[in-house]
Design a protein around this motif. Structure first.
Motif, PDB file in Angstrom:
ATOM      1  N   PRO A   1       0.809  -1.225   0.000  1.00 53.09           N
ATOM      2  CA  PRO A   1       0.000   0.000   0.000  1.00 53.09           C
ATOM      3  C   PRO A   1       0.840   1.272   0.000  1.00 53.09           C
ATOM      4  N   TRP A   2       2.041   1.217   0.604  1.00 50.50           N
ATOM      5  CA  TRP A   2       2.909   2.392   0.578  1.00 50.50           C
ATOM      6  C   TRP A   2       3.323   2.718  -0.852  1.00 50.50           C
ATOM      7  N   TYR A   3       3.699   1.702  -1.600  1.00 52.38           N
ATOM      8  CA  TYR A   3       4.162   1.910  -2.976  1.00 52.38           C
ATOM      9  C   TYR A   3       3.034   2.466  -3.854  1.00 52.38           C
ATOM     10  N   LEU A   4       1.809   1.998  -3.617  1.00 50.80           N
ATOM     11  CA  LEU A   4       0.679   2.417  -4.434  1.00 50.80           C
ATOM     12  C   LEU A   4       0.070   3.741  -3.995  1.00 50.80           C
ATOM     13  N   LEU A   5       0.044   4.007  -2.693  1.00 52.63           N
ATOM     14  CA  LEU A   5      -0.690   5.158  -2.178  1.00 52.63           C
ATOM     15  C   LEU A   5       0.184   6.339  -1.767  1.00 52.63           C
ATOM     16  N   GLU A   6       1.312   6.071  -1.136  1.00 49.52           N
ATOM     17  CA  GLU A   6       2.091   7.175  -0.579  1.00 49.52           C
ATOM     18  C   GLU A   6       3.337   7.528  -1.384  1.00 49.52           C
ATOM     19  N   LYS A   7       3.966   6.555  -1.995  1.00 52.47           N
ATOM     20  CA  LYS A   7       5.190   6.837  -2.751  1.00 52.47           C
ATOM     21  C   LYS A   7       4.964   7.870  -3.860  1.00 52.47           C
ATOM     22  N   PRO A   8       3.894   7.750  -4.670  1.00 52.34           N
ATOM     23  CA  PRO A   8       3.685   8.756  -5.726  1.00 52.34           C
ATOM     24  C   PRO A   8       3.512  10.165  -5.173  1.00 52.34           C
ATOM     25  N   VAL A   9       2.827  10.274  -4.028  1.00 50.54           N
ATOM     26  CA  VAL A   9       2.602  11.592  -3.427  1.00 50.54           C
ATOM     27  C   VAL A   9       3.893  12.153  -2.847  1.00 50.54           C
ATOM     28  N   MET A  10       4.691  11.280  -2.233  1.00 47.84           N
ATOM     29  CA  MET A  10       5.938  11.727  -1.615  1.00 47.84           C
ATOM     30  C   MET A  10       6.930  12.226  -2.656  1.00 47.84           C
ATOM     31  N   GLN A  11       6.835  11.757  -3.893  1.00 49.80           N
ATOM     32  CA  GLN A  11       7.766  12.167  -4.934  1.00 49.80           C
ATOM     33  C   GLN A  11       7.530  13.608  -5.376  1.00 49.80           C
ATOM     34  N   VAL A  12       6.306  14.090  -5.221  1.00 51.30           N
ATOM     35  CA  VAL A  12       5.995  15.446  -5.663  1.00 51.30           C
ATOM     36  C   VAL A  12       5.829  16.411  -4.497  1.00 51.30           C
ATOM     37  N   ALA A  13       5.676  15.871  -3.300  1.00 51.52           N
ATOM     38  CA  ALA A  13       5.469  16.726  -2.126  1.00 51.52           C
ATOM     39  C   ALA A  13       6.807  17.129  -1.501  1.00 51.52           C
ATOM     40  N   GLN A  14       6.799  18.269  -0.857  1.00 50.98           N
ATOM     41  CA  GLN A  14       7.976  18.723  -0.127  1.00 50.98           C
ATOM     42  C   GLN A  14       7.906  18.114   1.274  1.00 50.98           C
ATOM     43  N   ILE A  15       8.670  17.062   1.451  1.00 48.92           N
ATOM     44  CA  ILE A  15       8.604  16.315   2.705  1.00 48.92           C
ATOM     45  C   ILE A  15       9.530  16.928   3.746  1.00 48.92           C
ATOM     46  N   GLN A  16       8.984  17.095   4.933  1.00 52.14           N
ATOM     47  CA  GLN A  16       9.779  17.584   6.050  1.00 52.14           C
ATOM     48  C   GLN A  16      10.265  16.378   6.850  1.00 52.14           C
ATOM     49  N   PHE A  17      11.531  16.049   6.692  1.00 53.64           N
ATOM     50  CA  PHE A  17      12.070  14.867   7.365  1.00 53.64           C
ATOM     51  C   PHE A  17      13.141  15.290   8.363  1.00 53.64           C
ATOM     52  N   ASN A  18      12.917  14.930   9.618  1.00 54.11           N
ATOM     53  CA  ASN A  18      13.865  15.234  10.675  1.00 54.11           C
ATOM     54  C   ASN A  18      14.252  13.919  11.336  1.00 54.11           C
ATOM     55  N   PHE A  19      15.515  13.519  11.180  1.00 54.58           N
ATOM     56  CA  PHE A  19      15.951  12.223  11.679  1.00 54.58           C
ATOM     57  C   PHE A  19      15.651  12.050  13.152  1.00 54.58           C
ATOM     58  N   TRP A  20      15.933  13.050  13.983  1.00 57.12           N
ATOM     59  CA  TRP A  20      15.794  12.901  15.422  1.00 57.12           C
ATOM     60  C   TRP A  20      14.338  12.774  15.849  1.00 57.12           C
ATOM     61  N   ILE A  21      13.455  13.409  15.127  1.00 55.04           N
ATOM     62  CA  ILE A  21      12.028  13.278  15.455  1.00 55.04           C
ATOM     63  C   ILE A  21      11.546  11.864  15.168  1.00 55.04           C
ATOM     64  N   PHE A  22      11.904  11.323  14.026  1.00 50.82           N
ATOM     65  CA  PHE A  22      11.454   9.978  13.686  1.00 50.82           C
ATOM     66  C   PHE A  22      12.162   8.921  14.533  1.00 50.82           C
ATOM     67  N   PHE A  23      13.420   9.157  14.854  1.00 52.00           N
ATOM     68  CA  PHE A  23      14.147   8.225  15.708  1.00 52.00           C
ATOM     69  C   PHE A  23      13.545   8.186  17.115  1.00 52.00           C
ATOM     70  N   SER A  24      13.293   9.363  17.683  1.00 43.99           N
ATOM     71  CA  SER A  24      12.709   9.414  19.032  1.00 43.99           C
ATOM     72  C   SER A  24      11.291   8.869  19.046  1.00 43.99           C
ATOM     73  N   ASN A  25      10.565   9.069  17.956  1.00 43.62           N
ATOM     74  CA  ASN A  25       9.207   8.539  17.868  1.00 43.62           C
ATOM     75  C   ASN A  25       9.215   7.013  17.852  1.00 43.62           C
ATOM     76  N   ALA A  26      10.095   6.437  17.039  1.00 38.36           N
ATOM     77  CA  ALA A  26      10.196   4.975  16.968  1.00 38.36           C
ATOM     78  C   ALA A  26      10.737   4.401  18.275  1.00 38.36           C
TER      79      ALA A  26
END
Length: 379
Positions: free
Chosen positions: A207-232
């Motif tokens: 579902p990620w490949y079909l639903l989110e990957k196409p959107v992520m390729q055109v969207a300006q993604i805000q990715f912060n390593f420490w936020i995702f690391f601390s969340n996980a």
């Protein structure tokens, strides 16, 4: 004077409540377009699964903290894969709900967890239809309907996602009972993550490949390593905190802690997320549903205590065989979880008040406790 062990127990309970609430609020903050603005719930869930699977691999294969169980290809294909599929689905749907409805309303909808688990257990033949339990389920359902009617920002899509996630988690719990426990296989939180997290990651990839990957390729993604690391990391810590709590308390204490956590979470969410408005009808409906959940918990604890008395009078060999026939609705696992949706949050598989916080696969001790959720965080 209060004993050291009692103090330690309360510290574990407080730690569970804080982590469970924190993971849910953290997920909401990350996913919400009004805050961190990372509206990709499948991606977030995959990050949790990948991180949890990696940590479990290191603990088992590198540091040898625990030993892997004897896993055959037959058990993996017939048990682990279907359980992982429903687990991944419950996390996907539960986390997606954060994009559409408030944390407070999600917690109110999670009161349906015992209803879903009971219905799935009856359909799958692992539990019998009992009128006392059925009437409690009706009371819970009526309360949720009233609460939904009073929701100012009611969203059909978000509600459908959350309810679907609840039923997917309920089916996972029943499958865990039917497929794994009857094969005599017991997994602790670490081995559960080791076997199920990678498989869930692969299921989510489609579902990620079909639903989110196409959107992520055109969207300006805000990715912060420490936020995702601390969340996980928070989600992983929640799973271990549940394991510690279960090892030191009984069913009643854990269920009370789950109810307390829900009320605290509802109150906190209205402060942290001002758009989460709560009406009098919301509270009234949730109170009605909670009455049904409390009565259900009472019946389950009563059943467990009766079964414990029975086991004491049965020879050990007979008890060993009898344990495998425990009902799914007696399993204790809360929305949590390697889970991100808090299927999260309640400690009991049947109540789920599991959130995403309950262990993926109940241990033999859990089967006697009688609520969800591994928690990826639906906590």
């Amino acid at each position: 004077m209060i004993g050291k062990q009692l103090v330690l127990t309360y510290v574990y309970l407080l730690n569970y409540i804080l982590l469970s609430s924190g993971v849910i609020l953290y997920n909401k903050w990350v996913l919400s377009p009004k805050y961190f603005d990372f509206p990709f719930p499948i991606t977030l869930t995959m990050i949790h699964m990948g991180f949890s699977g990696l940590v479990a691999f290191l603990l088992i294969r590198v540091f040898k903290v625990v030993s892997p169980v004897k896993m055959t290809s037959e058990i993996y294909l017939t048990c682990v894969i279907p359980i992982s599929a429903f687990f991944a689905s419950s996390l996907w749907f539960g986390n997606t709900a954060y994009l559409h409805i408030s944390v407070a309303f999600i917690q109110m909808l999670k009161a349906l967890m015992p209803v879903a688990t009971f219905l799935m257990a009856v359909v799958c033949g692992t539990d019998k239809l009992r009128w006392d339990v059925f009437l409690n389920m009706v009371l819970v359902s009526v309360g949720v309907v009233v609460s939904s009617y009073g929701e100012i920002h009611f969203n059909v899509i978000g509600t459908v996602y959350q309810v679907t996630g609840i039923f997917a988690e309920a089916l996972r719990l029943v499958l865990t009972q039917v497929l794994l426990q009857k094969k005599g296989l017991t997994l602790n939180p670490i081995t559960s993550l080791y076997y199920i997290a990678p498989c869930s990651f692969l299921f989510l990839f489609v579902p990620w490949y079909l639903l989110e990957k196409p959107v992520m390729q055109v969207a300006q993604i805000q990715f912060n390593f420490w936020i995702f690391f601390s969340n996980a990391l928070s989600a992983l810590a929640l799973n271990f905190s549940i394991f510690l709590v279960i090892g030191r308390t009984g069913a009643v204490t854990i269920r009370v802690a789950g109810v307390l956590k829900d009320w605290i979470l509802i109150a906190l969410s209205t402060v942290i997320f001002p758009e989460s408005t709560i009406t009098g009808l919301n509270i009234t409906g949730y109170a009605i549903a909670l009455c049904g959940v409390v009565m259900y918990n009472y019946l389950k604890v009563k059943d467990v205590r009766a079964s414990q008395v029975l086991t004491e009078s049965i020879p050990e060999r007979a008890v060993k065989g009898w344990n495998l026939e425990k009902k799914s609705s007696d399993l204790y696992t809360p929305d949590t979880t390697i889970d991100d949706s808090d299927n999260g949050g309640h400690i009991s598989a049947s109540d789920q008040n599991v959130d995403e916080e309950a262990p993926l696969v109940p241990s033999s001790r859990l089967s006697h406790i009688g609520r969800s959720q591994l928690s990826s965080h639906t906590a």
